[in-house]
Design a protein around this motif. Structure first.
Motif: not given
Length: 132
Positions: A93, A97, A100-101, A109, A112
């Motif tokens: 996870q 994240d 994605r970030g 999302p 996930d």
């Protein structure tokens, strides 16, 4: 300055630019070019093409890895994905994240949990058997 003076100056500038444009040497478009040409020259610059051989993809994702293919293989090779050390769901996870970030990966999302499940199902993610 009057409008007339500005108009004459603009027209004179356009004429100079048009004449200058016509004086720039152009490559001979009528010269035959075969598929085996590896360079092109013009304006004192020569560009040469190079060919590189990419390695063949030898690894494959297991069946049911559509989410991994859709979300990960645009940037990561299958070899890289299948060689990851075993991670738990929380670490996957955090990785999703980060992708994605930081890297702007377009991972929805809502995908996930299914993506984490698919990553955990990869052969390298399964705990090694300790039976002898």
């Amino acid at each position: 300055m009057s409008r007339r003076t500005i108009a004459v100056a603009v027209l004179a500038l356009m004429a100079v630019l048009a004449i200058g444009w016509m004086l720039i040497p152009r490559p001979d478009a009528s010269a035959p070019r075969g598929d085996d040409d590896t360079s092109v020259s013009g304006g004192g610059i020569t560009l040469t093409s190079a060919t590189i051989a990419l390695p063949e993809e030898s690894a494959a994702l297991p069946a049911g890895s559509a989410l991994i293919t859709a979300n990960c293989t645009a940037c990561h090779s299958v070899e890289m994905l299948t060689a990851q050390p075993p991670l738990n769901a929380e670490k996957w996870q955090a990785t999703i994240d980060k992708m994605r970030g930081v890297y702007k990966a377009p991972i929805a999302p809502g995908d996930d949990q299914a993506l984490i499940g698919a990553l955990l199902a990869l052969p390298a993610q399964r705990p090694a058997s300790t039976a002898k």
